[in-house]
Design an enzyme around this catalytic site. Structure first.
Site, short mmCIF file in Angstrom:
data_model
loop_
_atom_site.label_atom_id
_atom_site.label_comp_id
_atom_site.label_asym_id
_atom_site.label_seq_id
_atom_site.Cartn_x
_atom_site.Cartn_y
_atom_site.Cartn_z
N TYR A 66 0.83 -1.21 0.00
CA TYR A 66 0.00 0.00 0.00
C TYR A 66 0.86 1.26 0.00
O TYR A 66 0.52 2.26 -0.65
CB TYR A 66 -0.98 0.00 1.18
CG TYR A 66 -2.22 -0.81 0.90
CD1 TYR A 66 -3.28 -0.25 0.19
CD2 TYR A 66 -2.33 -2.13 1.30
CE1 TYR A 66 -4.41 -1.00 -0.11
CE2 TYR A 66 -3.46 -2.88 1.01
CZ TYR A 66 -4.49 -2.31 0.31
OH TYR A 66 -5.61 -3.05 0.00
N VAL A 103 -9.91 4.46 -4.33
CA VAL A 103 -9.33 4.93 -3.07
C VAL A 103 -8.22 5.94 -3.34
O VAL A 103 -7.49 6.32 -2.44
CB VAL A 103 -8.78 3.73 -2.24
CG1 VAL A 103 -9.91 2.79 -1.84
CG2 VAL A 103 -7.70 2.96 -3.01
N HIS A 119 -15.03 2.78 -0.82
CA HIS A 119 -13.97 1.86 -0.39
C HIS A 119 -12.86 2.57 0.38
O HIS A 119 -11.75 2.03 0.49
CB HIS A 119 -13.42 1.09 -1.59
CG HIS A 119 -14.43 0.15 -2.20
ND1 HIS A 119 -14.24 -0.50 -3.40
CD2 HIS A 119 -15.65 -0.24 -1.76
CE1 HIS A 119 -15.31 -1.25 -3.67
NE2 HIS A 119 -16.18 -1.10 -2.69
N CYS A 148 1.36 1.15 18.00
CA CYS A 148 1.28 1.82 19.30
C CYS A 148 2.41 1.27 20.16
O CYS A 148 2.54 0.03 20.31
CB CYS A 148 -0.08 1.56 19.94
SG CYS A 148 -0.17 2.17 21.65
N SER A 190 -15.57 -3.00 -13.51
CA SER A 190 -15.90 -4.32 -14.04
C SER A 190 -17.26 -4.77 -13.52
O SER A 190 -17.85 -5.69 -14.07
CB SER A 190 -14.81 -5.33 -13.66
OG SER A 190 -14.59 -5.31 -12.27
N1 APR Z 1 -11.88 4.19 -19.16
C1 APR Z 1 -12.96 3.51 -18.71
N2 APR Z 1 -12.91 2.23 -18.28
C2 APR Z 1 -11.72 1.60 -18.31
C3 APR Z 1 -10.55 2.25 -18.79
C4 APR Z 1 -10.66 3.59 -19.22
N3 APR Z 1 -9.61 4.26 -19.67
N4 APR Z 1 -9.52 1.35 -18.71
C5 APR Z 1 -10.02 0.22 -18.20
N5 APR Z 1 -11.35 0.36 -17.96
C6 APR Z 1 -12.28 -0.61 -17.38
C7 APR Z 1 -11.93 -2.07 -17.59
O1 APR Z 1 -12.42 -2.51 -18.85
C8 APR Z 1 -12.63 -2.73 -16.41
O2 APR Z 1 -13.98 -3.04 -16.73
O3 APR Z 1 -12.23 -0.43 -15.97
C9 APR Z 1 -12.64 -1.64 -15.34
C10 APR Z 1 -11.72 -1.89 -14.18
O4 APR Z 1 -12.17 -3.01 -13.48
P1 APR Z 1 -11.50 -3.47 -12.11
O5 APR Z 1 -10.03 -3.51 -12.27
O6 APR Z 1 -12.18 -4.72 -11.71
O7 APR Z 1 -11.83 -2.28 -11.09
P2 APR Z 1 -13.14 -1.99 -10.23
O8 APR Z 1 -14.37 -2.35 -10.97
O9 APR Z 1 -13.00 -0.59 -9.72
O10 APR Z 1 -12.95 -2.98 -9.01
C11 APR Z 1 -13.88 -2.91 -7.98
O11 APR Z 1 -12.58 -4.36 -6.60
O12 APR Z 1 -10.41 -4.89 -6.07
C12 APR Z 1 -11.57 -4.30 -5.62
O13 APR Z 1 -11.97 -2.70 -3.97
C13 APR Z 1 -11.38 -2.87 -5.23
O14 APR Z 1 -12.67 -0.93 -5.74
C14 APR Z 1 -12.15 -2.11 -6.28
C15 APR Z 1 -13.23 -3.10 -6.64
#
Ligand code: APR
Length: 239
Positions: A66, A103, A119, A148, A190
């Protein structure tokens, strides 16, 4: 569906929600979760790394991971998509609510007011166990993670890990916004992580997906725009 049609929906909408995910920040240079091919995400599934159990088992590894993400975020900037949303909010106060799974603080840095960060925030940390008087009384001892000096309670990133509750106030406000909106733009997610993804299924408003690839929420959409956040949002949100 053409972006011009969605722009008409934006113009007609009285209340808009933007529900954003990692893809919102992709064009700022922040890797998305499920596409990341480097670092620990390549070795571990998010569900294995981003948990309290993983932190308790390997606090230094998870803390360092992180910390590295925090450092790389200091080097990136909000992109044209974040800016288009914030500019719309400034032109139309109270009309658009940002609900984000991110985040990274980029919506806030672009100037969006009242972001509902479901989140949490990677830029902050908090106590792992409920703080005791000794924790609150002094600066934590530096370390990876800091702790702590009296009871050993650890600092942890102030993000929501898998299996944890979302912050109640933010979630309730996001649910209210989703219920009240007549248009939801679902950008860069996603759609696999609940309850965030459920907001797009719960709304009575129109749902528009902005994503260059297929998502799990496409079936809930009134329109799917296959493009990126930075390319499409300035066009969709222009007056
Ligand atoms: N513009 C729009 N969408 C995009 C772009 C872009 N330039 N580039 C990628 N994407 C899309 C991908 O096609 C995918 O569908 O963004 C999505 C990213 O998906 P994830 O990586 O699964 O992210 P997210 O949906 O935010 O994940 C949800 O999962 O890991 C946990 O807590 C974490 O908040 C996160 C949550």
């Amino acid at each position: 569906m053409k972006p011009q049609q969605v722009r008409e929906w934006v113009r007609a909408a009285r209340r808009i929600v933007v529900l954003s995910g990692a893809g919102m920040s992709a064009e700022s240079g922040v890797p998305t979760f499920r596409d990341a091919q480097t670092g620990l995400w390549a070795k571990f599934r998010p569900e294995e790394l981003a948990t309290e159990e993983a932190f308790r088992a390997r606090p230094q590894m998870v803390w360092d991971w992180y910390a590295a993400r925090r450092e790389s975020l200091a080097k990136v900037e909000p992109n044209a998509g974040h800016h288009a949303i914030a500019a719309f909010q400034q032109r139309h106060p109270g009309r658009l609510t940002v609900v984000t799974q991110n985040v990274d603080g980029l919506h806030q840095r672009a100037g969006s007011p009242g972001v509902l960060a479901l989140h949490g925030s990677i830029l902050e940390d908090r106590w792992l166990e409920a703080p005791r008087p000794c924790c609150a009384g002094a600066e934590p001892l530096p370390g990876r993670p800091p702790r702590c000096g009296v009871c050993g309670n650890l600092r942890r990133p102030a993000v929501v890990w898998f299996g944890e509750m979302l912050p109640a106030r933010e979630l309730a406000a996001a649910e209210d916004a989703a219920a009240a909106c007549d248009l939801m733009l679902v950008v860069g997610t996603s759609g696999v992580v609940y309850p965030a993804a459920g907001l797009a299924r719960a709304t009575q408003g129109r749902v528009v997906i902005v994503n260059p690839q297929a998502s799990e929420l496409d079936d809930a959409a009134d329109a799917v725009l296959r493009g990126t956040a930075a390319a499409l949002l300035p066009e969709l949100l222009e007056d």
